[in-house]
Design a protein around this motif. Structure first.
Motif, PDB file in Angstrom:
ATOM      1  N   ASP A 205      -6.114   7.437   3.853  1.00 35.69           N
ATOM      2  CA  ASP A 205      -7.575   7.301   3.747  1.00 35.69           C
ATOM      3  C   ASP A 205      -8.117   6.357   4.819  1.00 35.69           C
ATOM      4  OD1 ASP A 205     -10.067   7.716   2.294  1.00 35.69           O
ATOM      5  OD2 ASP A 205      -9.880   5.581   1.772  1.00 35.69           O
ATOM      6  N   LEU A 206      -7.402   5.242   5.010  1.00 34.29           N
ATOM      7  CA  LEU A 206      -7.816   4.256   6.023  1.00 34.29           C
ATOM      8  C   LEU A 206      -7.846   4.898   7.416  1.00 34.29           C
ATOM      9  CD1 LEU A 206      -8.249   1.017   6.261  1.00 34.29           C
ATOM     10  CD2 LEU A 206      -5.900   1.015   7.122  1.00 34.29           C
TER      11      LEU A 206
ATOM     12  N   LYS B 250     -14.534  -1.125   2.715  1.00 35.56           N
ATOM     13  CA  LYS B 250     -15.008  -1.262   1.329  1.00 35.56           C
ATOM     14  C   LYS B 250     -15.462  -2.690   1.015  1.00 35.56           C
ATOM     15  CE  LYS B 250     -12.026  -1.269  -2.263  1.00 35.56           C
ATOM     16  NZ  LYS B 250     -10.828  -0.952  -3.081  1.00 35.56           N
TER      17      LYS B 250
ATOM     18  N   GLY C 149       1.232   8.457   5.477  1.00 35.45           N
ATOM     19  CA  GLY C 149      -0.225   8.306   5.566  1.00 35.45           C
ATOM     20  C   GLY C 149      -0.751   8.828   6.892  1.00 35.45           C
TER      21      GLY C 149
ATOM     22  N   ASP D 150     -10.804  -2.803   6.273  1.00 40.27           N
ATOM     23  CA  ASP D 150     -11.177  -1.927   5.159  1.00 40.27           C
ATOM     24  C   ASP D 150     -12.666  -2.105   4.855  1.00 40.27           C
ATOM     25  OD1 ASP D 150     -11.400  -0.447   2.855  1.00 40.27           O
ATOM     26  OD2 ASP D 150      -9.545  -1.208   1.959  1.00 40.27           O
TER      27      ASP D 150
ATOM     28  N   GLU E 234      -1.058   7.214   0.376  1.00 40.52           N
ATOM     29  CA  GLU E 234      -2.393   7.784   0.196  1.00 40.52           C
ATOM     30  C   GLU E 234      -3.484   6.844   0.684  1.00 40.52           C
ATOM     31  OE1 GLU E 234      -2.347  10.939  -0.387  1.00 40.52           O
ATOM     32  OE2 GLU E 234      -4.475  10.713   0.090  1.00 40.52           O
ATOM     33  N   LYS E 235      -3.292   5.551   0.472  1.00 42.09           N
ATOM     34  CA  LYS E 235      -4.308   4.591   0.918  1.00 42.09           C
ATOM     35  C   LYS E 235      -4.304   4.461   2.441  1.00 42.09           C
ATOM     36  CE  LYS E 235      -5.478   1.033  -1.607  1.00 42.09           C
ATOM     37  NZ  LYS E 235      -5.446  -0.232  -2.398  1.00 42.09           N
TER      38      LYS E 235
ATOM     39  N   TRP F  24       0.819  -1.212   0.000  1.00 39.14           N
ATOM     40  CA  TRP F  24       0.000   0.000   0.000  1.00 39.14           C
ATOM     41  C   TRP F  24       0.857   1.268   0.000  1.00 39.14           C
ATOM     42  CZ3 TRP F  24      -5.163   0.839   2.927  1.00 39.14           C
ATOM     43  CH2 TRP F  24      -6.135  -0.037   2.432  1.00 39.14           C
TER      44      TRP F  24
END
Lengths: 326, 318
Positions: A130-131, B37, A173, B35, A126-127, A123
């Motif tokens: 977001d998480l 999603k 992140g 996650d 950026e991911k 990862w």
């Protein structure tokens, strides 16, 4: 105290609390600490009622010694149990701030390291941002069930041998999540505290939104990291108070370090905590009372000549400023 | 009498019927549960899963082997309810899909501890569900070579297999020299090992399926249905005819039909990835068996592949 400070709030598991109400804060502790995977082990028992009793006892002891707020710095994937912490906070009256974030790389699940893509690229920052952000803005995950409460800070850590590429993604992140949500970042460095802090600062997060933990490690002290971190404007966490081992300063030397930082004019940047583990599963943990700083270490500081005001600043004012959502 | 561990208890091997030997109720990489999603409500999970199992049962399917590892969303009490309500026997796994799906607690563990854990899940039960594992899952991490952790898991699995009599199912059969060396060192007969995914689109060229068979291993053509012809194929897809020809070529070898097993590796309701739309365990009945018949296989051959071989493999040997 200015008007802004009066209005500040801190994210606790029971909702936002006026920053003024935190009282004495232990900024780097663990409530339930489970090595990822241990929950599946045949010889590990997770008895929630028993865990609750043990933690409640320790939190009451903390409160009995004048403690107000515990920060659970274990992140989102090391046993965090938001529902249990809500019940504990209601029962004991201790404010509990829970954290999002994870790290170092070794502690991550394969989902983040070898995803089902070809090639299996870990990862990117950026991911992770977001998480972590969603755990502040939408609530902390109870895996595959629901979101509950807002994370009060983002924690991450670098590999002891040195920050890996994925650790760097975690750091960046975490910094971005802090920047977009207003909660602080708490880092544990790898083999270079200042260099690891610089990764966070490179994301344009103001230094006073960052706490660098583990600065009572001998290797950090040997290179002058505590002073340098303070000079950069970040918080210096001396957060193994009570631990006497090969890797860390002893309490006597911790007292001297605190005095040195105060002397150098960094009294507003010092934080103290014990990294106690309330209940450990899958590892030994650090069986130390959350009250140790109050009961044992604070008197040592005063004996060393620190004023009541200095101690109050370190135990109450500094963590309050750090944890206030900006 | 030979018996097999299912999530609802041991059953006689004679009752297994047609076996889908490498499938998943739902698979997700460890950490995917964080996650949102991918999250599904329990209603949605049952809704996606029950009709597939019911159809499997109606087609004549007897047993569904779930090859999901310990940290991949394996969910024994859920499997127990599915099995009880649909009548499909479900065999669950202990072990790991690969070292890269073992969480830190297990990644740091010794061979001895891992073996003890596997044996406990096979002989005492998984968590407090009472369900026992009927198979040990091992595998090769992403990257094409066995990692040190992969090797520790293989060695622990070999010891647990010897101690309990249940078989080992591998994710990927690449780097098989290393795998077989470990099994030989541990004294495990290779007919207790099903070397899976020899037909996988990424690795088929690098997989020494006939060599493994010569050593005595069982061979799993168990990604049937992951085809490049699909509208949105996964990266491990392969042209349908190419896989079928590979399979037919393999079983044309002397005695090899006794060593081969086949399955679809489908997810009923994926947990941490989108899954592949339209691909289900029922590919076995709707596509694969008709293709095999069209290629000239008789009913005896089909029974050998889907009934007799899996019964022999899944039977507890002790």
């Amino acid at each position: 105290m200015d008007a802004q400070t009066a209005e500040n709030t801190v994210n606790t598991v029971l909702g936002p609390v006026p920053a003024q109400e935190l009282g004495v804060v232990a900024v780097h502790e663990a409530l339930l600490s489970v090595v990822p995977g241990a929950e599946y082990a045949f010889d590990v028992t997770i008895d929630r009622a028993e865990i609750f009793e043990t933690l409640a006892e320790k939190l009451k002891d903390f409160r009995g010694h004048g403690g107000g707020t515990i920060v659970d710095s274990t992140g989102m994937f090391h046993g965090r149990d938001v529902r249990l912490y809500e019940a504990l906070s209601r029962t004991t009256g201790v404010h509990i701030v829970a954290s999002t974030g994870q790290g170092p790389e070794e502690m991550l699940g394969g989902y983040f390291l070898t995803p089902q893509t070809n090639p299996p690229t870990p990862w990117p920052a950026e991911k992770f941002a977001d998480l972590f952000t969603k755990e502040v803005t939408e609530g902390m995950v109870v895996p595959r069930v629901e979101r509950r409460g807002a994370a009060g800070l983002v924690v991450t850590a670098a590999t002891l041998a040195g920050m890996t590429a994925t650790d760097e993604s975690l750091f960046r992140g975490a910094a971005r999540a802090a920047l977009s949500t207003g909660v602080p970042v708490s880092i544990r460095f790898g083999n270079d505290a200042v260099r690891d802090l610089e990764v966070i600062l490179d994301e344009k997060l103001p230094a006073d939104r960052v706490v660098v933990g583990g600065l009572d490690r001998k290797d950090a002290v040997a290179v002058g990291a505590p002073l340098e971190v303070a000079r950069r404007g970040a918080y210096v966490a001396i957060d193994h108070v009570g631990t006497e081992d090969e890797r860390h300063l002893g309490d006597k030397e911790r007292v001297a370090l605190v005095a040195q930082l105060v002397e150098a004019g960094f009294g507003e940047r010092i934080l103290l905590s014990s990294s106690a583990t309330g209940v450990a599963k899958g590892h030994d943990g650090n069986d130390m009372p959350y009250s140790y700083v109050l009961s044992t270490f604070a008197p040592l500081l005063k004996a060393q000549g620190l004023s009541d005001e200095d101690v109050q600043r370190i135990l109450v004012d500094n963590p309050r400023e750090l944890l206030s959502v900006r | 009498m030979p018996r097999v561990n299912t999530v609802l208890g041991p059953i006689p091997a004679e009752e297994l019927g047609l076996v889908a030997v490498h499938e998943h109720i739902g698979y997700g990489m460890p950490g995917s549960e964080l996650d949102t999603k991918w999250w599904k409500t329990p209603e949605q999970r049952y809704d996606e899963t029950v009709p597939k199992l019911r159809r499997f049962h109606e087609y004549g399917g007897g047993t569904f082997v779930d090859a999901t590892g310990i940290c991949n969303g394996r969910d024994i009490d859920y499997y127990q309810s599915l099995s009880e309500k649909t009548g499909v026997h479900i065999v669950a796994s202990t072990g790991f899909v690969g070292g890269d799906t073992a969480l830190p607690f297990f990644a740091r563990a010794s061979v001895e501890y891992l073996a003890e854990h596997f044996i406990h899940e096979i002989t005492v039960g998984i968590g407090d569900t009472g369900g026992k594992a009927g198979i040990i899952k091992v595998g090769v991490s992403r990257g094409g070579r066995m990692t040190d952790l992969d090797k520790r898991i293989y060695r622990a699995a070999a010891r647990a297999s010897k101690a309990t009599g249940v078989g080992i199912l591998t994710h990927l059969a690449i780097d098989a020299e290393n795998a077989i060396a470990i099994f030989n060192e541990e004294g495990l007969p290779l007919d207790r090992v099903l070397f899976g995914h020899v037909d996988d689109g990424v690795n088929a060229d690098k997989t020494r399926d006939t060599w493994i068979a010569e050593q005595g291993g069982r061979i799993g053509f168990d990604t049937f249905g992951y085809e490049t012809e699909l509208p949105d194929p996964p990266f491990w897809a392969r042209p349908r005819k190419e896989r079928l020809d590979h399979f037919l070529r393999f079983i044309s070898g002397e005695g090899r039909i006794k060593q081969v097993l086949a399955s679809a590796d489908a997810n009923c309701s994926p947990l941490g990835w989108p899954g592949v739309k339209g691909h289900t365990v029922n590919y076995i009945f709707e596509d694969l068996i008709p293709d095999l018949r069209a290629a000239g296989l008789d009913e005896t051959a089909i029974k050998t592949i889907f009934v007799d071989n899996p019964a022999d493999f899944l039977s507890i040997k002790n």
